[in-house]
Design a protein around this motif. Structure first.
Motif, mmCIF file in Angstrom:
data_model
loop_
_atom_site.group_PDB
_atom_site.id
_atom_site.type_symbol
_atom_site.label_atom_id
_atom_site.label_comp_id
_atom_site.label_asym_id
_atom_site.label_seq_id
_atom_site.Cartn_x
_atom_site.Cartn_y
_atom_site.Cartn_z
ATOM 1 N N SER A 45 0.719 -1.371 -0.025
ATOM 2 C CA SER A 45 -0.129 -0.111 -0.080
ATOM 3 C C SER A 45 0.882 1.305 -0.034
ATOM 4 O O SER A 45 0.527 2.300 -0.715
ATOM 5 C CB SER A 45 -1.024 -0.130 1.181
ATOM 6 O OG SER A 45 -1.601 1.254 1.152
ATOM 7 N N TYR A 46 1.940 1.363 0.963
ATOM 8 C CA TYR A 46 2.769 2.331 1.017
ATOM 9 C C TYR A 46 3.399 2.678 -0.421
ATOM 10 O O TYR A 46 3.336 3.804 -1.111
ATOM 11 C CB TYR A 46 3.973 2.243 2.014
ATOM 12 C CG TYR A 46 4.587 3.656 2.533
ATOM 13 C CD1 TYR A 46 3.716 4.433 2.978
ATOM 14 C CD2 TYR A 46 5.910 3.565 2.190
ATOM 15 C CE1 TYR A 46 4.422 5.582 3.319
ATOM 16 C CE2 TYR A 46 6.460 4.740 2.447
ATOM 17 C CZ TYR A 46 5.888 5.688 3.110
ATOM 18 O OH TYR A 46 6.376 6.961 3.399
ATOM 19 N N LEU A 47 3.785 1.772 -1.166
ATOM 20 C CA LEU A 47 4.504 1.684 -2.581
ATOM 21 C C LEU A 47 3.326 2.272 -3.525
ATOM 22 O O LEU A 47 3.532 3.364 -4.143
ATOM 23 C CB LEU A 47 4.973 0.611 -2.733
ATOM 24 C CG LEU A 47 6.380 0.051 -2.104
ATOM 25 C CD1 LEU A 47 6.919 -1.369 -2.469
ATOM 26 C CD2 LEU A 47 7.476 1.117 -2.865
ATOM 27 N N GLU A 48 2.273 1.621 -3.582
ATOM 28 C CA GLU A 48 1.314 1.860 -4.533
ATOM 29 C C GLU A 48 0.633 3.168 -4.554
ATOM 30 O O GLU A 48 0.260 3.860 -5.532
ATOM 31 C CB GLU A 48 0.462 0.655 -4.803
ATOM 32 C CG GLU A 48 1.012 -0.533 -5.205
ATOM 33 C CD GLU A 48 -0.065 -1.690 -5.377
ATOM 34 O OE1 GLU A 48 0.234 -2.725 -6.399
ATOM 35 O OE2 GLU A 48 -1.142 -1.572 -4.744
ATOM 36 N N ASP A 49 0.380 3.512 -3.069
ATOM 37 C CA ASP A 49 -0.340 4.659 -3.009
ATOM 38 C C ASP A 49 0.469 5.983 -2.930
ATOM 39 O O ASP A 49 -0.228 7.003 -3.185
ATOM 40 C CB ASP A 49 -1.281 4.664 -1.749
ATOM 41 C CG ASP A 49 -2.177 3.406 -1.814
ATOM 42 O OD1 ASP A 49 -2.792 3.033 -3.066
ATOM 43 O OD2 ASP A 49 -2.673 2.783 -0.659
ATOM 44 N N TYR A 50 1.473 5.821 -2.516
ATOM 45 C CA TYR A 50 2.343 7.095 -2.137
ATOM 46 C C TYR A 50 3.657 7.236 -3.157
ATOM 47 O O TYR A 50 3.694 8.279 -3.446
ATOM 48 C CB TYR A 50 2.657 7.204 -0.786
ATOM 49 C CG TYR A 50 1.406 7.354 0.185
ATOM 50 C CD1 TYR A 50 0.570 8.352 0.196
ATOM 51 C CD2 TYR A 50 0.901 6.074 0.875
ATOM 52 C CE1 TYR A 50 -0.675 8.287 0.951
ATOM 53 C CE2 TYR A 50 -0.107 6.091 1.428
ATOM 54 C CZ TYR A 50 -0.924 7.230 1.411
ATOM 55 O OH TYR A 50 -2.232 7.163 2.151
ATOM 56 N N LEU A 51 4.436 6.285 -3.151
ATOM 57 C CA LEU A 51 5.694 6.324 -3.485
ATOM 58 C C LEU A 51 5.966 6.075 -4.995
ATOM 59 O O LEU A 51 6.626 7.040 -5.841
ATOM 60 C CB LEU A 51 6.824 5.407 -2.914
ATOM 61 C CG LEU A 51 6.946 5.464 -1.301
ATOM 62 C CD1 LEU A 51 8.078 4.620 -0.918
ATOM 63 C CD2 LEU A 51 6.930 6.968 -0.846
ATOM 64 N N CYS A 52 5.371 4.967 -5.630
ATOM 65 C CA CYS A 52 5.326 4.770 -6.844
ATOM 66 C C CYS A 52 4.840 6.093 -7.989
ATOM 67 O O CYS A 52 5.666 6.255 -8.900
ATOM 68 C CB CYS A 52 4.576 3.738 -7.320
ATOM 69 S SG CYS A 52 5.669 2.103 -6.766
ATOM 70 N N PRO A 53 3.520 6.484 -7.564
ATOM 71 C CA PRO A 53 3.054 7.559 -8.290
ATOM 72 C C PRO A 53 4.301 8.803 -8.486
ATOM 73 O O PRO A 53 4.354 9.230 -9.435
ATOM 74 C CB PRO A 53 1.979 7.880 -7.790
ATOM 75 C CG PRO A 53 1.333 6.744 -6.903
ATOM 76 C CD PRO A 53 2.712 6.122 -6.527
ATOM 77 N N ALA A 54 4.800 8.862 -7.513
ATOM 78 C CA ALA A 54 5.874 10.169 -7.323
ATOM 79 C C ALA A 54 7.246 9.741 -8.084
ATOM 80 O O ALA A 54 7.974 10.692 -8.390
ATOM 81 C CB ALA A 54 6.155 10.585 -5.885
ATOM 82 N N LEU A 55 7.409 8.484 -8.347
ATOM 83 C CA LEU A 55 8.657 8.093 -9.305
ATOM 84 C C LEU A 55 8.604 8.550 -10.583
ATOM 85 O O LEU A 55 9.469 8.553 -11.466
ATOM 86 C CB LEU A 55 8.953 6.564 -9.155
ATOM 87 C CG LEU A 55 9.670 6.198 -7.812
ATOM 88 C CD1 LEU A 55 9.621 4.804 -7.716
ATOM 89 C CD2 LEU A 55 11.134 6.614 -7.769
#
Length: 402
Positions: A45-55
């Motif tokens: 969830s932390y990756l998909e919801d917050y970090l991946c979009p910002a990459l």
């Protein structure tokens, strides 16, 4: 070059793994391990919801800047979920950078500091006799170092000891199971185990033991002193390390080498332990301590104080983390030892790899990057299934450290 895609892959080829795949607009991609045992979906969830979009749209070669962006930029720093997610990104970016350089990761880090990497494996048994047989089996396989765990008379189940001849897997149920623990029975029995170990295997075999955070400082001091005649390679996680100063008491009473760190998430978790030379080995992992970028800082700090590396390497880390760790081990000047809990054939099929084992030692291979990939089609055949770690209670019912 820009990042065009960052996707999370969850699979369970015998146990749950979380993998991050970062793809560039030039077709080069990298993979990182994002597995947090028993809490995998929290990292997803932390990756998909917050970090991946910002990459998306960022330059994948700006590894340090991206690390700082996600660490400082979150405001809520550290913690196992956040640092595991950052580590997955960091490892994937180092994989990409080494592929762009057309060299194995260890070369990009500065080249190798040794010819091969000594690893230790796990030998355990329900009884003393079973344990000694398992140690003998690992010695025959070529291991020069073995972590030894044994069932304790009067305790129904013991950490590290598999049931029914199966490979030990602590995350054993959909919801946490409850085990019973007795510090007194453990402290009275364990020295007998190592006395028999030395009688049967002599002084050359490196012996390691994991207490798994279950003792108080004075109890750990007693154990460390009791096993001094059997010169263990290390005594691991003898107390919880939230109070780093507590390790002073242990150090005052025993010369048995001490190792800790598999649950650490940042350099701050081990800074005092290292600076005051209260430990001999730091066990932080690439996947839980912020990736290669931060682990280099931890290793460099440790080197100043004669502390060596001994990274966690159980199967709650995917082969991706193992591959990256071996490249790090090849380079890091203050290397001590690497844990190796063998992944199953099923797991290794899902994660094609370049690393090789021979007679107690590993080499990471010469494939550009960290040398481990994921077969997404095969991974899709093994869906996630929730599995939780157990909890411990004392014989009177008090909740204790597992």
């Amino acid at each position: 070059m820009k990042i065009k895609e960052a996707k999370v892959i969850v699979c369970s080829p015998g146990r749950n793994f979380v993998t991050l795949k970062i793809v560039t607009n030039e077709g080069v991609y990298g993979v990182g391990d994002a597995t947090l045992n028993g809490r995998e979906k929290a990292v997803v969830s932390y990756l998909e919801d917050y970090l991946c979009p910002a990459l998306i749209g960022r330059d994948p070669q700006r590894i340090e800047d991206i690390w700082q962006f996600f660490y400082r930029g979150a405001y809520w720093r550290r913690g196992p979920v956040g640092m595991t997610a950052i580590a997955a990104i960091d490892t994937a970016l180092w994989d990409i950078k080494a592929k762009l350089a057309n060299m194995p990761l260890y070369q990009l880090l500065g080249g190798r500091s040794r010819d091969r990497i000594m690893v230790y494996s796990h030998a355990n048994g329900a009884t003393l006799e079973d344990t000694l047989e398992e140690v003998a089996r690992h010695v025959e396989m070529g291991y020069k170092a073995v972590r030894v765990q044994c069932g304790i008379p009067g305790i129904g189940s013991t950490y590290g000891v598999a049931k029914g001849g199966k490979t030990y897997e602590p995350a054993d149920a959909d919801l946490p199971t409850e085990a019973c623990w007795s510090t007194e029975k453990y402290l009275n029995y364990v020295p007998q185990l190592f006395e028999e170990m030395r009688k049967q295997f002599g002084d050359d075999l490196h012996i390691l033991h994991d207490v798994h955070h279950r003792l108080t400082p004075i109890e750990a001091a007693r154990l460390g002193k009791a096993v001094e005649p059997y010169h263990l390679f290390w005594l691991e996680d003898c107390v919880p390390a939230e109070n780093q100063e507590a390790w002073k008491l242990i150090r005052q009473h025993t010369t048995t080498p001490l190792a800790v760190g598999e649950v650490f998430n940042s350099i701050h978790d081990c800074r005092e332990l290292i600076q005051h030379q209260l430990i001999d080995y730091i066990r932080s992992t690439i996947v839980h301590a912020g990736g290669i970028t931060q682990l280099r800082r931890i290793a460099d700090l440790a080197a100043l104080y004669h502390v060596r590396t001994g990274f966690h390497g159980a199967t709650d880390l995917s082969p991706i983390c193992m591959g990256a760790a071996l490249h790090f081990d090849f380079w890091v000047p203050n290397f001590g030892i690497q844990e190796h809990m063998a992944h199953s054939e099923q797991m290794l099929e899902v994660f094609p790899h370049a690393f090789e084992f021979e007679k107690g030692y590993f080499t990471p291979g010469e494939t550009p990057g960290h040398g481990v990939d994921i077969d997404e089609k095969l991974a899709a055949k093994y869906p996630y299934k929730r599995a939780c770690l157990p909890v411990n209670r004392l014989e009177d019912g008090t909740l204790w450290n597992w």
